[in-house]
Design a protein around this motif. Sequence first.
Motif, PDB file in Angstrom:
ATOM      1  N   GLY A 152       1.114  -1.109  -0.075  1.00 26.07           N
ATOM      2  CA  GLY A 152       0.081  -0.327   0.142  1.00 26.07           C
ATOM      3  C   GLY A 152       0.987   0.918  -0.094  1.00 26.07           C
ATOM      4  O   GLY A 152       2.278   0.850  -0.157  1.00 26.07           O
ATOM      5  N   MET A 153       0.080   2.691   0.477  1.00 24.09           N
ATOM      6  CA  MET A 153       0.689   3.781   0.766  1.00 24.09           C
ATOM      7  C   MET A 153       0.170   4.368   1.333  1.00 24.09           C
ATOM      8  O   MET A 153      -0.845   4.549   1.761  1.00 24.09           O
ATOM      9  CB  MET A 153       1.582   4.015  -0.832  1.00 24.09           C
ATOM     10  CG  MET A 153      -0.007   4.993  -1.605  1.00 24.09           C
ATOM     11  SD  MET A 153      -0.392   6.372  -1.337  1.00 24.09           S
ATOM     12  CE  MET A 153       0.504   7.252  -1.962  1.00 24.09           C
ATOM     13  N   LYS A 154       1.360   5.370   2.101  1.00 23.30           N
ATOM     14  CA  LYS A 154       0.484   6.528   3.101  1.00 23.30           C
ATOM     15  C   LYS A 154       1.001   8.486   2.651  1.00 23.30           C
ATOM     16  O   LYS A 154       2.262   8.284   1.971  1.00 23.30           O
ATOM     17  CB  LYS A 154       1.245   6.203   4.155  1.00 23.30           C
ATOM     18  CG  LYS A 154       1.026   4.959   4.977  1.00 23.30           C
ATOM     19  CD  LYS A 154      -0.302   5.156   5.643  1.00 23.30           C
ATOM     20  CE  LYS A 154      -0.484   3.273   5.892  1.00 23.30           C
ATOM     21  NZ  LYS A 154      -2.390   3.521   5.824  1.00 23.30           N
ATOM     22  N   LEU A 155       0.601   8.871   3.023  1.00 20.50           N
ATOM     23  CA  LEU A 155       0.477  10.517   2.441  1.00 20.50           C
ATOM     24  C   LEU A 155       0.869  11.303   3.432  1.00 20.50           C
ATOM     25  O   LEU A 155       0.681  10.607   4.408  1.00 20.50           O
ATOM     26  CB  LEU A 155      -0.211  11.170   1.697  1.00 20.50           C
ATOM     27  CG  LEU A 155      -1.130  10.582   0.129  1.00 20.50           C
ATOM     28  CD1 LEU A 155      -1.879  11.338   0.612  1.00 20.50           C
ATOM     29  CD2 LEU A 155      -0.307  10.989  -0.317  1.00 20.50           C
ATOM     30  N   PHE A 156       1.479  12.052   3.122  1.00 22.28           N
ATOM     31  CA  PHE A 156       2.204  13.797   4.686  1.00 22.28           C
ATOM     32  C   PHE A 156       2.686  12.710   5.556  1.00 22.28           C
ATOM     33  O   PHE A 156       2.775  13.590   6.655  1.00 22.28           O
ATOM     34  CB  PHE A 156       1.384  14.231   4.880  1.00 22.28           C
ATOM     35  CG  PHE A 156      -0.193  14.342   3.727  1.00 22.28           C
ATOM     36  CD1 PHE A 156       0.167  14.589   2.494  1.00 22.28           C
ATOM     37  CD2 PHE A 156      -1.560  14.029   3.501  1.00 22.28           C
ATOM     38  CE1 PHE A 156      -0.894  15.636   1.645  1.00 22.28           C
ATOM     39  CE2 PHE A 156      -2.643  14.788   2.659  1.00 22.28           C
ATOM     40  CZ  PHE A 156      -1.689  15.306   1.764  1.00 22.28           C
ATOM     41  N   SER A 157       4.017  11.231   5.234  1.00 28.61           N
ATOM     42  CA  SER A 157       4.714  10.999   6.567  1.00 28.61           C
ATOM     43  C   SER A 157       5.487  12.386   6.812  1.00 28.61           C
ATOM     44  O   SER A 157       6.823  12.288   5.835  1.00 28.61           O
ATOM     45  CB  SER A 157       4.680   9.506   6.500  1.00 28.61           C
ATOM     46  OG  SER A 157       5.767   9.313   7.663  1.00 28.61           O
ATOM     47  N   THR A 158       5.624  13.575   7.397  1.00 27.42           N
ATOM     48  CA  THR A 158       6.735  14.168   7.931  1.00 27.42           C
ATOM     49  C   THR A 158       7.882  13.103   8.713  1.00 27.42           C
ATOM     50  O   THR A 158       8.048  12.167   9.818  1.00 27.42           O
ATOM     51  CB  THR A 158       5.646  15.192   8.795  1.00 27.42           C
ATOM     52  OG1 THR A 158       4.912  15.322   8.025  1.00 27.42           O
ATOM     53  CG2 THR A 158       7.522  15.890   9.147  1.00 27.42           C
ATOM     54  N   ASN A 159       9.017  13.516   8.882  1.00 28.52           N
ATOM     55  CA  ASN A 159      10.295  12.731   9.066  1.00 28.52           C
ATOM     56  C   ASN A 159      10.732  11.765   7.887  1.00 28.52           C
ATOM     57  O   ASN A 159      11.809  11.989   8.000  1.00 28.52           O
ATOM     58  CB  ASN A 159      10.767  12.933  10.450  1.00 28.52           C
ATOM     59  CG  ASN A 159       9.853  13.779  11.181  1.00 28.52           C
ATOM     60  OD1 ASN A 159      10.201  15.189  11.204  1.00 28.52           O
ATOM     61  ND2 ASN A 159       9.436  13.859  12.526  1.00 28.52           N
ATOM     62  N   ALA A 160      10.012  10.819   7.768  1.00 26.56           N
ATOM     63  CA  ALA A 160      10.797  10.125   6.097  1.00 26.56           C
ATOM     64  C   ALA A 160      11.380  10.794   5.533  1.00 26.56           C
ATOM     65  O   ALA A 160      11.398  11.587   4.712  1.00 26.56           O
ATOM     66  CB  ALA A 160       9.522   9.668   6.362  1.00 26.56           C
ATOM     67  N   GLY A 161      12.288   9.910   4.926  1.00 27.44           N
ATOM     68  CA  GLY A 161      13.058  10.156   4.040  1.00 27.44           C
ATOM     69  C   GLY A 161      14.553  11.193   3.955  1.00 27.44           C
ATOM     70  O   GLY A 161      15.457  11.755   3.638  1.00 27.44           O
ATOM     71  N   THR A 162      14.742  11.321   4.905  1.00 30.20           N
ATOM     72  CA  THR A 162      15.581  12.473   6.468  1.00 30.20           C
ATOM     73  C   THR A 162      16.990  11.997   6.311  1.00 30.20           C
ATOM     74  O   THR A 162      16.799  10.062   6.959  1.00 30.20           O
ATOM     75  CB  THR A 162      14.816  13.206   7.408  1.00 30.20           C
ATOM     76  OG1 THR A 162      14.620  12.582   8.291  1.00 30.20           O
ATOM     77  CG2 THR A 162      13.444  13.951   7.062  1.00 30.20           C
ATOM     78  N   PRO A 163      18.396  11.923   6.981  1.00 27.31           N
ATOM     79  CA  PRO A 163      18.876  11.680   7.092  1.00 27.31           C
ATOM     80  C   PRO A 163      18.875  10.600   8.161  1.00 27.31           C
ATOM     81  O   PRO A 163      20.014   9.826   8.008  1.00 27.31           O
ATOM     82  CB  PRO A 163      19.810  12.968   6.893  1.00 27.31           C
ATOM     83  CG  PRO A 163      19.356  13.251   6.149  1.00 27.31           C
ATOM     84  CD  PRO A 163      17.905  13.944   6.318  1.00 27.31           C
TER      85      PRO A 163
END
Length: 381
Positions: A152-163
Amino acid sequence: MILTDLNDDERMLSDALSRFAEQELAPAMPGHLERHEFPAELVRTFGEMGYMGTSYDPDYGGGGLGTRGAAIVAEILARTEPSFAAIFLCNSAPCSLISRYGSDEQKRLWLQAANEGRMVASFGVTEPHGGSDVANIKTTAVQDGDDYIINGMKLFSTNAGTPTHGFSTVVAITDPDKGAKGLSSFIVPVGTKGFSVGKRASKIGWRFADSVELYFDNVRVPAGNMVGNRGDGLRQILTVLSIGRVLMAATALGLSRRAMDLAKAYGKDRKLFGKSILEHQGLAFPLADILTKIHAAELMVRHCACLIDANRPFRNETSMAKLFASELAVEAALKAIQVHGAYGIFEEYPVSGLLGEAKVLEIAEGTSEIQRLIISRELMD
Protein backbone atom coordinates in the motif's frame (compact mmCIF):
# COMPACT_ATOMS: atom_id res chain seq x y z
CA MET A 1 -8.48 21.92 38.69
CA ILE A 2 -6.28 23.50 36.02
CA LEU A 3 -2.60 23.32 36.96
CA THR A 4 -0.44 25.92 35.24
CA ASP A 5 2.51 26.31 37.61
CA LEU A 6 5.70 24.61 36.46
CA ASN A 7 7.43 22.26 38.89
CA ASP A 8 11.20 22.32 39.32
CA ASP A 9 11.89 19.78 36.57
CA GLU A 10 9.61 21.58 34.13
CA ARG A 11 11.21 24.92 34.94
CA MET A 12 14.69 23.48 34.33
CA LEU A 13 13.48 22.05 31.03
CA SER A 14 11.98 25.39 30.00
CA ASP A 15 15.13 27.33 30.88
CA ALA A 16 17.53 24.90 29.17
CA LEU A 17 15.44 24.57 26.02
CA SER A 18 14.97 28.34 25.80
CA ARG A 19 18.75 28.74 25.82
CA PHE A 20 19.10 26.11 23.10
CA ALA A 21 16.43 27.82 21.03
CA GLU A 22 18.05 31.23 21.39
CA GLN A 23 21.69 30.20 20.96
CA GLU A 24 21.52 27.26 18.53
CA LEU A 25 18.16 27.18 16.82
CA ALA A 26 17.37 30.81 16.02
CA PRO A 27 20.69 31.66 14.28
CA ALA A 28 20.53 28.60 12.02
CA MET A 29 16.89 28.80 10.95
CA PRO A 30 16.92 31.46 8.19
CA GLY A 31 19.25 29.45 5.96
CA HIS A 32 17.31 26.23 6.36
CA LEU A 33 14.02 28.02 5.70
CA GLU A 34 15.35 29.69 2.57
CA ARG A 35 16.60 26.36 1.19
CA HIS A 36 13.66 24.29 2.55
CA GLU A 37 16.42 22.08 3.94
CA PHE A 38 15.95 19.57 6.76
CA PRO A 39 18.28 20.66 9.62
CA ALA A 40 19.80 17.23 10.19
CA GLU A 41 22.67 18.27 12.45
CA LEU A 42 20.45 20.41 14.66
CA VAL A 43 17.94 17.57 14.92
CA ARG A 44 20.72 15.22 15.99
CA THR A 45 21.94 17.69 18.61
CA PHE A 46 18.41 18.31 19.84
CA GLY A 47 17.84 14.57 20.17
CA GLU A 48 21.16 13.86 21.85
CA MET A 49 20.31 16.50 24.46
CA GLY A 50 17.26 14.39 25.36
CA TYR A 51 14.49 16.74 24.24
CA MET A 52 12.88 14.31 21.78
CA GLY A 53 12.21 11.91 24.65
CA THR A 54 11.03 14.51 27.16
CA SER A 55 7.69 12.85 27.90
CA TYR A 56 8.69 9.18 27.95
CA ASP A 57 9.77 6.61 30.54
CA PRO A 58 13.36 7.10 31.79
CA ASP A 59 13.78 3.30 31.59
CA TYR A 60 13.81 3.78 27.80
CA GLY A 61 15.98 6.88 27.63
CA GLY A 62 13.15 9.37 28.19
CA GLY A 63 12.91 12.38 30.44
CA GLY A 64 9.85 11.21 32.38
CA LEU A 65 8.06 14.58 32.20
CA GLY A 66 4.89 13.35 30.53
CA THR A 67 2.61 15.30 28.24
CA ARG A 68 3.10 18.48 30.28
CA GLY A 69 6.79 18.35 29.49
CA ALA A 70 6.21 17.63 25.81
CA ALA A 71 3.83 20.58 25.58
CA ILE A 72 6.51 22.87 27.02
CA VAL A 73 8.96 21.68 24.35
CA ALA A 74 6.47 22.17 21.51
CA GLU A 75 5.55 25.68 22.66
CA ILE A 76 9.13 26.90 23.08
CA LEU A 77 10.23 25.47 19.73
CA ALA A 78 7.28 27.04 17.93
CA ARG A 79 7.94 30.43 19.49
CA THR A 80 11.37 30.25 17.86
CA GLU A 81 10.58 28.32 14.65
CA PRO A 82 7.33 26.39 14.01
CA SER A 83 8.93 24.20 11.32
CA PHE A 84 11.35 22.78 13.87
CA ALA A 85 8.49 22.18 16.29
CA ALA A 86 6.86 20.10 13.51
CA ILE A 87 9.81 17.70 13.50
CA PHE A 88 9.32 17.18 17.23
CA LEU A 89 5.54 16.78 16.83
CA CYS A 90 5.79 14.21 14.06
CA ASN A 91 8.39 12.18 15.94
CA SER A 92 6.13 12.15 19.00
CA ALA A 93 3.19 10.36 17.35
CA PRO A 94 4.98 7.08 16.47
CA CYS A 95 6.91 7.20 19.74
CA SER A 96 3.68 7.64 21.71
CA LEU A 97 2.22 4.65 19.89
CA ILE A 98 5.14 2.45 20.93
CA SER A 99 5.29 3.93 24.43
CA ARG A 100 1.62 3.21 25.09
CA TYR A 101 1.13 -0.08 23.28
CA GLY A 102 4.51 -1.55 22.39
CA SER A 103 6.30 -4.49 23.94
CA ASP A 104 9.34 -4.08 26.16
CA GLU A 105 11.54 -5.24 23.29
CA GLN A 106 10.02 -2.69 20.91
CA LYS A 107 10.53 0.08 23.43
CA ARG A 108 14.17 -0.84 23.98
CA LEU A 109 14.89 -1.22 20.28
CA TRP A 110 12.96 1.71 18.78
CA LEU A 111 11.61 4.07 21.44
CA GLN A 112 14.94 4.27 23.25
CA ALA A 113 16.81 4.94 20.01
CA ALA A 114 14.47 7.84 19.23
CA ASN A 115 14.58 9.16 22.80
CA GLU A 116 18.37 9.21 22.76
CA GLY A 117 18.53 11.07 19.45
CA ARG A 118 19.93 8.20 17.38
CA MET A 119 17.03 8.43 14.92
CA VAL A 120 13.70 10.10 14.24
CA ALA A 121 10.44 8.36 13.43
CA SER A 122 7.53 9.00 11.09
CA PHE A 123 3.82 8.16 11.19
CA GLY A 124 2.05 6.32 8.35
CA VAL A 125 -1.73 6.74 8.59
CA THR A 126 -3.23 9.09 5.96
CA GLU A 127 -4.04 7.69 2.50
CA PRO A 128 -5.23 9.43 -0.70
CA HIS A 129 -8.85 8.29 -0.49
CA GLY A 130 -9.14 8.47 3.29
CA GLY A 131 -8.04 11.90 4.47
CA SER A 132 -9.92 12.68 7.65
CA ASP A 133 -11.57 9.23 7.57
CA VAL A 134 -8.77 7.38 9.33
CA ALA A 135 -10.77 4.12 9.36
CA ASN A 136 -10.91 4.05 5.55
CA ILE A 137 -7.47 2.52 5.09
CA LYS A 138 -6.53 0.35 2.09
CA THR A 139 -2.95 -0.65 2.96
CA THR A 140 -2.90 -4.36 3.79
CA ALA A 141 -0.77 -6.58 6.01
CA VAL A 142 -1.18 -10.29 5.22
CA GLN A 143 0.25 -12.85 7.62
CA ASP A 144 2.73 -15.29 6.11
CA GLY A 145 4.02 -17.63 8.78
CA ASP A 146 5.95 -15.62 11.33
CA ASP A 147 5.89 -12.50 9.14
CA TYR A 148 3.46 -9.95 7.73
CA ILE A 149 3.65 -8.72 4.15
CA ILE A 150 2.59 -5.08 3.77
CA ASN A 151 1.34 -3.51 0.54
CA GLY A 152 0.00 0.00 0.00
CA MET A 153 0.98 3.63 0.41
CA LYS A 154 0.68 6.56 2.81
CA LEU A 155 0.65 10.33 2.37
CA PHE A 156 2.09 13.27 4.29
CA SER A 157 4.55 11.31 6.43
CA THR A 158 6.74 13.97 8.04
CA ASN A 159 10.36 13.13 8.98
CA ALA A 160 10.44 10.18 6.54
CA GLY A 161 13.26 10.15 4.02
CA THR A 162 15.45 12.47 6.09
CA PRO A 163 19.06 11.66 7.05
CA THR A 164 18.04 10.68 10.59
CA HIS A 165 14.90 8.68 9.72
CA GLY A 166 15.03 5.28 11.44
CA PHE A 167 11.54 3.78 11.25
CA SER A 168 7.89 4.41 10.48
CA THR A 169 4.83 3.15 12.27
CA VAL A 170 2.16 2.05 9.82
CA VAL A 171 -1.52 1.15 10.13
CA ALA A 172 -2.76 -1.59 7.80
CA ILE A 173 -5.67 -4.00 7.33
CA THR A 174 -5.00 -7.40 8.86
CA ASP A 175 -8.61 -8.66 8.97
CA PRO A 176 -10.66 -7.28 6.04
CA ASP A 177 -13.88 -8.91 7.21
CA LYS A 178 -13.84 -7.01 10.52
CA GLY A 179 -14.05 -3.48 9.15
CA ALA A 180 -12.58 -0.84 11.46
CA LYS A 181 -11.73 -3.58 13.96
CA GLY A 182 -9.50 -5.23 11.40
CA LEU A 183 -6.70 -2.65 11.52
CA SER A 184 -3.32 -3.22 13.16
CA SER A 185 -0.15 -1.18 13.67
CA PHE A 186 3.39 -2.14 12.64
CA ILE A 187 6.93 -0.86 12.97
CA VAL A 188 8.71 -0.76 9.61
CA PRO A 189 12.47 -0.05 9.82
CA VAL A 190 14.19 2.09 7.21
CA GLY A 191 16.06 -0.16 4.78
CA THR A 192 13.46 -2.93 4.77
CA LYS A 193 13.19 -4.34 1.24
CA GLY A 194 10.24 -2.85 -0.63
CA PHE A 195 9.87 0.12 1.74
CA SER A 196 10.58 3.41 -0.01
CA VAL A 197 9.71 7.10 0.17
CA GLY A 198 8.65 9.55 -2.50
CA LYS A 199 10.24 12.89 -3.21
CA ARG A 200 9.76 15.72 -0.73
CA ALA A 201 7.26 18.43 -1.55
CA SER A 202 7.45 22.13 -0.68
CA LYS A 203 4.72 23.37 1.66
CA ILE A 204 3.41 26.75 2.83
CA GLY A 205 4.25 25.72 6.38
CA TRP A 206 6.51 23.18 8.06
CA ARG A 207 8.87 24.33 5.33
CA PHE A 208 11.89 22.21 6.20
CA ALA A 209 10.04 19.41 8.02
CA ASP A 210 10.01 17.04 5.06
CA SER A 211 6.66 15.36 4.28
CA VAL A 212 6.64 12.50 1.76
CA GLU A 213 4.68 9.54 0.47
CA LEU A 214 5.53 6.08 1.82
CA TYR A 215 5.40 3.05 -0.47
CA PHE A 216 5.10 -0.58 0.61
CA ASP A 217 5.76 -3.17 -2.09
CA ASN A 218 5.61 -6.63 -0.53
CA VAL A 219 7.36 -5.33 2.58
CA ARG A 220 8.06 -8.25 4.90
CA VAL A 221 8.29 -7.55 8.63
CA PRO A 222 8.37 -10.00 11.56
CA ALA A 223 5.15 -10.57 13.47
CA GLY A 224 7.04 -9.15 16.45
CA ASN A 225 6.88 -5.74 14.76
CA MET A 226 3.14 -5.55 15.31
CA VAL A 227 2.46 -2.93 18.00
CA GLY A 228 0.04 -4.22 20.62
CA ASN A 229 -2.74 -6.62 19.68
CA ARG A 230 -4.03 -7.52 16.25
CA GLY A 231 -7.13 -5.49 15.48
CA ASP A 232 -6.35 -2.66 17.90
CA GLY A 233 -4.95 -0.32 15.25
CA LEU A 234 -7.85 2.10 14.98
CA ARG A 235 -8.22 2.49 18.75
CA GLN A 236 -4.48 3.05 19.07
CA ILE A 237 -4.36 5.65 16.30
CA LEU A 238 -7.35 7.61 17.59
CA THR A 239 -5.75 7.79 21.03
CA VAL A 240 -2.36 8.83 19.66
CA LEU A 241 -3.99 11.48 17.46
CA SER A 242 -5.87 12.86 20.47
CA ILE A 243 -2.62 13.14 22.41
CA GLY A 244 -0.97 14.75 19.39
CA ARG A 245 -3.65 17.43 19.35
CA VAL A 246 -2.38 18.76 22.67
CA LEU A 247 1.06 19.18 21.16
CA MET A 248 -0.50 20.79 18.08
CA ALA A 249 -2.29 23.20 20.39
CA ALA A 250 0.96 23.90 22.26
CA THR A 251 2.69 24.57 18.95
CA ALA A 252 -0.11 26.94 17.95
CA LEU A 253 0.25 28.66 21.30
CA GLY A 254 3.98 29.17 20.72
CA LEU A 255 3.35 30.44 17.19
CA SER A 256 0.74 32.91 18.48
CA ARG A 257 3.24 34.22 21.00
CA ARG A 258 5.86 34.57 18.26
CA ALA A 259 3.38 36.55 16.18
CA MET A 260 2.78 38.90 19.09
CA ASP A 261 6.52 39.19 19.77
CA LEU A 262 7.09 40.32 16.19
CA ALA A 263 4.06 42.63 16.18
CA LYS A 264 5.14 44.36 19.39
CA ALA A 265 8.78 44.70 18.32
CA TYR A 266 7.81 46.30 15.02
CA GLY A 267 4.84 48.29 16.32
CA LYS A 268 6.71 50.05 19.09
CA ASP A 269 9.15 51.63 16.65
CA ARG A 270 6.73 52.33 13.81
CA LYS A 271 5.31 55.85 14.04
CA LEU A 272 2.03 57.00 12.54
CA PHE A 273 0.58 60.48 13.03
CA GLY A 274 3.26 61.25 15.58
CA LYS A 275 2.93 58.21 17.84
CA SER A 276 3.57 54.46 17.90
CA ILE A 277 1.03 52.50 15.88
CA LEU A 278 0.40 50.38 18.99
CA GLU A 279 -1.09 53.45 20.63
CA HIS A 280 -3.86 53.49 18.02
CA GLN A 281 -6.84 51.53 19.27
CA GLY A 282 -7.59 50.18 15.80
CA LEU A 283 -4.52 47.97 16.16
CA ALA A 284 -4.09 47.82 19.93
CA PHE A 285 -7.55 46.44 20.74
CA PRO A 286 -7.38 43.47 18.33
CA LEU A 287 -3.94 42.64 19.73
CA ALA A 288 -5.39 42.82 23.24
CA ASP A 289 -8.03 40.29 22.19
CA ILE A 290 -5.34 37.97 20.88
CA LEU A 291 -3.33 38.25 24.10
CA THR A 292 -6.47 37.31 26.03
CA LYS A 293 -7.01 34.27 23.81
CA ILE A 294 -3.36 33.26 24.24
CA HIS A 295 -3.96 33.13 27.98
CA ALA A 296 -7.04 30.96 27.44
CA ALA A 297 -5.16 28.67 25.05
CA GLU A 298 -2.38 28.18 27.61
CA LEU A 299 -4.89 27.10 30.24
CA MET A 300 -6.50 24.66 27.80
CA VAL A 301 -3.15 23.12 26.82
CA ARG A 302 -2.00 22.72 30.40
CA HIS A 303 -5.34 21.27 31.48
CA CYS A 304 -5.38 18.71 28.67
CA ALA A 305 -1.81 17.68 29.44
CA CYS A 306 -2.76 17.17 33.07
CA LEU A 307 -5.74 15.01 32.07
CA ILE A 308 -3.56 12.78 29.89
CA ASP A 309 -0.85 12.43 32.52
CA ALA A 310 -3.49 11.57 35.14
CA ASN A 311 -5.01 8.88 32.86
CA ARG A 312 -8.35 10.66 32.80
CA PRO A 313 -10.63 11.00 29.72
CA PHE A 314 -9.26 13.65 27.39
CA ARG A 315 -10.49 13.25 23.80
CA ASN A 316 -13.06 16.08 23.74
CA GLU A 317 -10.80 18.43 25.67
CA THR A 318 -7.85 17.89 23.34
CA SER A 319 -10.07 18.55 20.32
CA MET A 320 -11.26 21.78 21.94
CA ALA A 321 -7.70 22.87 22.67
CA LYS A 322 -6.49 22.05 19.16
CA LEU A 323 -9.45 23.81 17.54
CA PHE A 324 -9.17 26.94 19.65
CA ALA A 325 -5.38 27.28 19.58
CA SER A 326 -4.91 26.55 15.87
CA GLU A 327 -7.58 29.05 14.82
CA LEU A 328 -6.02 31.55 17.21
CA ALA A 329 -2.63 31.00 15.53
CA VAL A 330 -4.11 31.95 12.15
CA GLU A 331 -5.73 35.04 13.67
CA ALA A 332 -2.51 36.07 15.41
CA ALA A 333 -0.42 35.57 12.27
CA LEU A 334 -2.84 37.65 10.18
CA LYS A 335 -2.88 40.47 12.70
CA ALA A 336 0.91 40.48 13.08
CA ILE A 337 1.27 40.78 9.31
CA GLN A 338 -1.26 43.63 9.33
CA VAL A 339 0.75 45.48 11.97
CA HIS A 340 3.75 45.31 9.65
CA GLY A 341 1.74 46.79 6.79
CA ALA A 342 3.40 46.40 3.39
CA TYR A 343 6.55 45.03 5.03
CA GLY A 344 4.55 42.06 6.30
CA ILE A 345 4.29 40.55 2.83
CA PHE A 346 8.04 40.54 2.15
CA GLU A 347 9.91 37.31 2.90
CA GLU A 348 12.83 39.13 4.50
CA TYR A 349 10.53 39.85 7.45
CA PRO A 350 10.01 36.72 9.60
CA VAL A 351 6.35 37.57 10.17
CA SER A 352 5.59 36.85 6.50
CA GLY A 353 6.02 33.10 6.98
CA LEU A 354 3.77 32.70 10.00
CA LEU A 355 0.44 32.50 8.18
CA GLY A 356 1.42 29.37 6.23
CA GLU A 357 2.79 27.77 9.39
CA ALA A 358 -0.43 28.56 11.27
CA LYS A 359 -2.65 27.23 8.51
CA VAL A 360 -0.90 23.86 8.62
CA LEU A 361 -1.82 23.61 12.31
CA GLU A 362 -5.50 24.10 11.45
CA ILE A 363 -5.35 21.08 9.14
CA ALA A 364 -2.82 18.57 10.51
CA GLU A 365 -3.92 16.02 13.14
CA GLY A 366 -7.55 16.63 12.14
CA THR A 367 -9.06 19.72 10.51
CA SER A 368 -11.13 22.24 12.43
CA GLU A 369 -14.24 20.62 10.95
CA ILE A 370 -13.22 17.23 12.35
CA GLN A 371 -12.57 18.77 15.77
CA ARG A 372 -16.04 20.35 15.76
CA LEU A 373 -17.53 16.99 14.75
CA ILE A 374 -15.82 15.26 17.69
CA ILE A 375 -16.84 17.99 20.15
CA SER A 376 -20.43 18.14 18.91
CA ARG A 377 -20.95 14.44 19.64
CA GLU A 378 -21.00 15.39 23.31
CA LEU A 379 -24.37 17.04 22.64
CA MET A 380 -25.86 13.59 22.03
CA ASP A 381 -24.49 11.95 25.18
